[in-house]
Design a protein around this motif. Structure first.
Motif, PDB file in Angstrom:
ATOM      1  N   MET A  28      -3.326  18.791   5.188  1.00 26.16           N
ATOM      2  CA  MET A  28      -2.671  17.576   4.699  1.00 26.16           C
ATOM      3  C   MET A  28      -3.289  17.248   3.347  1.00 26.16           C
ATOM      4  O   MET A  28      -4.516  17.202   3.221  1.00 26.16           O
ATOM      5  CB  MET A  28      -2.889  16.427   5.683  1.00 26.16           C
ATOM      6  CG  MET A  28      -2.334  15.086   5.267  1.00 26.16           C
ATOM      7  SD  MET A  28      -2.732  13.811   6.502  1.00 26.16           S
ATOM      8  CE  MET A  28      -1.962  12.363   5.767  1.00 26.16           C
ATOM      9  N   GLU A  29      -2.458  17.042   2.325  1.00 27.32           N
ATOM     10  CA  GLU A  29      -2.954  16.788   0.980  1.00 27.32           C
ATOM     11  C   GLU A  29      -2.470  15.423   0.480  1.00 27.32           C
ATOM     12  O   GLU A  29      -1.302  15.067   0.669  1.00 27.32           O
ATOM     13  CB  GLU A  29      -2.476  17.876   0.023  1.00 27.32           C
ATOM     14  CG  GLU A  29      -3.046  19.254   0.323  1.00 27.32           C
ATOM     15  CD  GLU A  29      -2.597  20.264  -0.700  1.00 27.32           C
ATOM     16  OE1 GLU A  29      -3.448  20.722  -1.495  1.00 27.32           O
ATOM     17  OE2 GLU A  29      -1.401  20.586  -0.729  1.00 27.32           O
TER      18      GLU A  29
ATOM     19  N   ILE B 123       9.149  17.927   4.136  1.00 29.76           N
ATOM     20  CA  ILE B 123       8.036  17.079   3.696  1.00 29.76           C
ATOM     21  C   ILE B 123       6.677  17.736   3.951  1.00 29.76           C
ATOM     22  O   ILE B 123       5.650  17.154   3.607  1.00 29.76           O
ATOM     23  CB  ILE B 123       8.094  15.693   4.352  1.00 29.76           C
ATOM     24  CG1 ILE B 123       8.020  15.785   5.876  1.00 29.76           C
ATOM     25  CG2 ILE B 123       9.360  14.961   3.927  1.00 29.76           C
ATOM     26  CD1 ILE B 123       7.990  14.418   6.568  1.00 29.76           C
ATOM     27  N   THR B 124       6.674  18.934   4.520  1.00 31.28           N
ATOM     28  CA  THR B 124       5.430  19.700   4.608  1.00 31.28           C
ATOM     29  C   THR B 124       5.311  20.673   3.434  1.00 31.28           C
ATOM     30  O   THR B 124       4.256  21.271   3.243  1.00 31.28           O
ATOM     31  CB  THR B 124       5.340  20.479   5.932  1.00 31.28           C
ATOM     32  OG1 THR B 124       6.367  21.480   5.973  1.00 31.28           O
ATOM     33  CG2 THR B 124       5.495  19.546   7.115  1.00 31.28           C
ATOM     34  N   GLU B 125       6.372  20.817   2.655  1.00 34.84           N
ATOM     35  CA  GLU B 125       6.343  21.663   1.460  1.00 34.84           C
ATOM     36  C   GLU B 125       6.286  20.830   0.188  1.00 34.84           C
ATOM     37  O   GLU B 125       5.799  21.310  -0.847  1.00 34.84           O
ATOM     38  CB  GLU B 125       7.577  22.571   1.421  1.00 34.84           C
ATOM     39  CG  GLU B 125       7.603  23.629   2.516  1.00 34.84           C
ATOM     40  CD  GLU B 125       8.807  24.543   2.396  1.00 34.84           C
ATOM     41  OE1 GLU B 125       9.668  24.272   1.516  1.00 34.84           O
ATOM     42  OE2 GLU B 125       8.898  25.512   3.168  1.00 34.84           O
ATOM     43  N   ASN B 126       6.781  19.597   0.240  1.00 33.63           N
ATOM     44  CA  ASN B 126       6.893  18.764  -0.952  1.00 33.63           C
ATOM     45  C   ASN B 126       6.185  17.430  -0.758  1.00 33.63           C
ATOM     46  O   ASN B 126       6.133  16.877   0.351  1.00 33.63           O
ATOM     47  CB  ASN B 126       8.365  18.506  -1.273  1.00 33.63           C
ATOM     48  CG  ASN B 126       9.145  19.787  -1.487  1.00 33.63           C
ATOM     49  OD1 ASN B 126       8.790  20.600  -2.327  1.00 33.63           O
ATOM     50  ND2 ASN B 126      10.204  19.968  -0.716  1.00 33.63           N
TER      51      ASN B 126
ATOM     52  N   VAL C 268       6.255   9.863  -1.896  1.00 29.88           N
ATOM     53  CA  VAL C 268       5.499   8.621  -1.981  1.00 29.88           C
ATOM     54  C   VAL C 268       5.924   7.703  -0.834  1.00 29.88           C
ATOM     55  O   VAL C 268       7.109   7.369  -0.705  1.00 29.88           O
ATOM     56  CB  VAL C 268       5.735   7.911  -3.333  1.00 29.88           C
ATOM     57  CG1 VAL C 268       4.994   6.576  -3.360  1.00 29.88           C
ATOM     58  CG2 VAL C 268       5.275   8.805  -4.482  1.00 29.88           C
ATOM     59  N   TYR C 269       4.952   7.318  -0.008  1.00 29.87           N
ATOM     60  CA  TYR C 269       5.213   6.497   1.165  1.00 29.87           C
ATOM     61  C   TYR C 269       4.550   5.133   0.977  1.00 29.87           C
ATOM     62  O   TYR C 269       3.353   5.062   0.655  1.00 29.87           O
ATOM     63  CB  TYR C 269       4.677   7.176   2.420  1.00 29.87           C
ATOM     64  CG  TYR C 269       5.249   8.559   2.631  1.00 29.87           C
ATOM     65  CD1 TYR C 269       6.474   8.729   3.276  1.00 29.87           C
ATOM     66  CD2 TYR C 269       4.579   9.693   2.169  1.00 29.87           C
ATOM     67  CE1 TYR C 269       7.019   9.998   3.455  1.00 29.87           C
ATOM     68  CE2 TYR C 269       5.113  10.964   2.347  1.00 29.87           C
ATOM     69  CZ  TYR C 269       6.334  11.110   2.988  1.00 29.87           C
ATOM     70  OH  TYR C 269       6.871  12.367   3.160  1.00 29.87           O
ATOM     71  N   GLY C 270       5.316   4.057   1.167  1.00 30.55           N
ATOM     72  CA  GLY C 270       4.791   2.722   0.921  1.00 30.55           C
ATOM     73  C   GLY C 270       5.165   1.733   2.011  1.00 30.55           C
ATOM     74  O   GLY C 270       6.149   1.930   2.746  1.00 30.55           O
ATOM     75  N   ALA C 271       4.400   0.660   2.105  1.00 27.65           N
ATOM     76  CA  ALA C 271       4.694  -0.447   3.005  1.00 27.65           C
ATOM     77  C   ALA C 271       4.372  -1.752   2.293  1.00 27.65           C
ATOM     78  O   ALA C 271       3.264  -1.922   1.777  1.00 27.65           O
ATOM     79  CB  ALA C 271       3.914  -0.338   4.308  1.00 27.65           C
TER      80      ALA C 271
ATOM     81  N   LEU D  41       0.848  -1.186   0.000  1.00 31.46           N
ATOM     82  CA  LEU D  41       0.000   0.000   0.000  1.00 31.46           C
ATOM     83  C   LEU D  41       0.883   1.235   0.000  1.00 31.46           C
ATOM     84  O   LEU D  41       1.960   1.255   0.592  1.00 31.46           O
ATOM     85  CB  LEU D  41      -0.952   0.004   1.183  1.00 31.46           C
ATOM     86  CG  LEU D  41      -0.422  -0.068   2.608  1.00 31.46           C
ATOM     87  CD1 LEU D  41      -1.474   0.502   3.573  1.00 31.46           C
ATOM     88  CD2 LEU D  41      -0.120  -1.505   3.023  1.00 31.46           C
ATOM     89  N   GLU D  42       0.413   2.268  -0.706  1.00 29.42           N
ATOM     90  CA  GLU D  42       1.222   3.466  -0.870  1.00 29.42           C
ATOM     91  C   GLU D  42       0.328   4.676  -1.099  1.00 29.42           C
ATOM     92  O   GLU D  42      -0.822   4.557  -1.530  1.00 29.42           O
ATOM     93  CB  GLU D  42       2.204   3.308  -2.031  1.00 29.42           C
ATOM     94  CG  GLU D  42       1.526   3.074  -3.371  1.00 29.42           C
ATOM     95  CD  GLU D  42       2.507   2.978  -4.534  1.00 29.42           C
ATOM     96  OE1 GLU D  42       3.683   3.325  -4.362  1.00 29.42           O
ATOM     97  OE2 GLU D  42       2.065   2.570  -5.621  1.00 29.42           O
ATOM     98  N   ALA D  43       0.878   5.844  -0.805  1.00 31.09           N
ATOM     99  CA  ALA D  43       0.162   7.093  -1.039  1.00 31.09           C
ATOM    100  C   ALA D  43       1.178   8.205  -1.281  1.00 31.09           C
ATOM    101  O   ALA D  43       2.306   8.164  -0.772  1.00 31.09           O
ATOM    102  CB  ALA D  43      -0.728   7.442   0.146  1.00 31.09           C
ATOM    103  N   LYS D  44       0.752   9.197  -2.059  1.00 31.79           N
ATOM    104  CA  LYS D  44       1.568  10.384  -2.310  1.00 31.79           C
ATOM    105  C   LYS D  44       0.993  11.521  -1.486  1.00 31.79           C
ATOM    106  O   LYS D  44      -0.167  11.928  -1.691  1.00 31.79           O
ATOM    107  CB  LYS D  44       1.575  10.731  -3.797  1.00 31.79           C
ATOM    108  CG  LYS D  44       2.534  11.869  -4.147  1.00 31.79           C
ATOM    109  CD  LYS D  44       2.592  12.108  -5.655  1.00 31.79           C
ATOM    110  CE  LYS D  44       3.570  13.222  -5.996  1.00 31.79           C
ATOM    111  NZ  LYS D  44       3.630  13.488  -7.455  1.00 31.79           N
ATOM    112  N   ILE D  45       1.787  12.053  -0.554  1.00 34.14           N
ATOM    113  CA  ILE D  45       1.256  12.936   0.489  1.00 34.14           C
ATOM    114  C   ILE D  45       2.173  14.142   0.704  1.00 34.14           C
ATOM    115  O   ILE D  45       3.394  14.036   0.627  1.00 34.14           O
ATOM    116  CB  ILE D  45       1.135  12.171   1.832  1.00 34.14           C
ATOM    117  CG1 ILE D  45       0.283  10.912   1.669  1.00 34.14           C
ATOM    118  CG2 ILE D  45       0.556  13.065   2.920  1.00 34.14           C
ATOM    119  CD1 ILE D  45       0.279  10.011   2.896  1.00 34.14           C
TER     120      ILE D  45
END
Length: 376
Positions: free
Chosen positions: A262-263, A195-198, A201-204, A117-121
């Motif tokens: 948070m986007e 990471i609050t400006e850019n 992709v976070y995955g596990a 699972l992953e998301a771009k945040i």
């Protein structure tokens, strides 16, 4: 003989059948994705381009409700919006009333071992804000828990906007819900920018023999503790949550107006496509004149149906941990590829069962301590 009573509703591990969300198997996104992408199939994707939250996949709130016991923050509809192709979660307050945003896939999109699972945040930047993309058992038994990524900001955090956190929670007893033996393991990671400006992709990756965290497809840490893995498998299936918590870590300034958000650009779920040499095989047939119904559950997940024939009355749960169908009396029938062990079985009618071409006593596969996988 009927070893189980037919269930009137699907169990949590059987939410949806064969293919979920809007993903197509032929799709291959240009960014993100698991390691060795040829071994994975995109099973779910939401790019938040519809203008509103897709309620076929998401509910507003944490999986258990709108409140928690660790802060006064409450998730409200107004703090969850979809705009410009992004899921936007915001925080606000009116005196002592604190509102925030969060969504979950409980009973809609679930998964087990054999998943990525992953998301771009992009995270919100404010002391007292706790951003999270995480998962826990669909049964709500806690621990275990997989925190794909968290970002928090309190007065004691060193460089909070330049580091992400990646944790696993589990009971050392391996019994889901046993918080008396709760263990928390985790690591911090610095991608090299704010990471609050850019966006990142976070995955596990959750497999039967490891859980691995990734940032921008770079491995952060691989976890292989056997007790942790057993606890995670026992808690499957899991569901996903994306939320902005407030005042659970640190304290936000209540004298100021909050405008940070948070986007999330997208969320995806992948399932393994293992080679035949890495997988095991299950098939069943009726041993009498009448068809037999059956269902089985595995601890390794990654179940795949060995046919594309739509006339075959078989199914696979969307999390890949449970499968079954109605088997006629025939000498040649398709089966199921899977990983791990068959840990529970249910059937109705005369049946023969084969695992890796070995004839198995169906009663020996039944776990009488559980409600059993659902017959459909």
């Amino acid at each position: 003989m009927n070893r189980r009573q037919t269930l009137g509703v699907l169990g949590a591990g059987a939410v949806g059948l064969l293919g979920i969300g809007r993903a197509q198997e032929s799709e291959r996104p240009s960014e993100g994705g698991p390691p060795d992408p040829e071994k994975w199939t995109l099973a779910f994707e939401d790019t938040f381009d519809g203008g509103t939250l897709d309620t076929d996949n998401w509910e507003i709130g944490w999986g258990w409700g709108r409140n928690t016991s660790i802060s006064e923050a409450r998730i409200v509809d107004e703090n969850v919006t979809v705009r410009d192709g992004r899921l936007v979660l915001s925080g606000g307050h009116d005196g002592s009333e604190v509102s925030t945003g969060g969504v979950n896939t409980k009973n809609k999109v679930t998964f087990g071992p054999g998943s990525y699972l992953e998301a771009k945040i992009r995270f919100a930047d404010r002391e007292g804000f706790h951003n999270a993309f995480w998962s826990k058992p669909n049964s709500e038994a806690w621990p275990p828990e997989i925190d794909v990524v968290e970002q928090w900001h309190d007065e004691d955090s060193p460089a909070p906007t330049r580091q992400s956190h990646h944790h696993l929670h589990y009971p050392t007893s391996a019994e889901p819900g046993d918080d008396d033996t709760h263990e928390n393991i985790g690591v911090r990671y610095e991608p090299g920018d704010d990471i609050t400006e850019n966006f990142h992709v976070y995955g596990a990756e959750w497999r039967s023999d490891h859980v691995t965290h990734y940032v921008d497809r770079e491995r952060v840490r691989r976890w292989t503790d056997e007790t942790m893995l057993e606890s995670m498998a026992n808690g499957a299936p899991f569901y996903m949550m994306v939320n902005l918590h407030i005042n659970s870590i640190g304290s936000a300034d209540m004298d100021e107006e909050w405008t940070e958000v948070m986007e999330v650009e997208w969320v995806r779920l992948w399932r393994t496509t293992l080679s035949q040499t890495d997988r095991r095989y299950f098939w069943a047939r009726s041993s009498g004149e009448e068809p037999a119904k059956f269902a089985f559950r595995t601890d390794g997940g990654a179940i795949e149906l060995d046919t594309e024939d739509p006339s075959v009355d078989y199914w696979v749960s969307q999390d890949g941990t449970t499968a079954g169908g109605t088997a006629p009396r025939a000498s040649s029938l398709p089966g199921f590829w899977f990983e791990g062990e068959v840990v529970d079985f249910a059937y109705e009618g005369p049946i023969e069962v084969f695992i890796d071409n070995e004839h198995r006593d169906p009663d020996s596969l039944v776990d009488d301590t559980t409600a059993g996988p659902p017959l459909m």
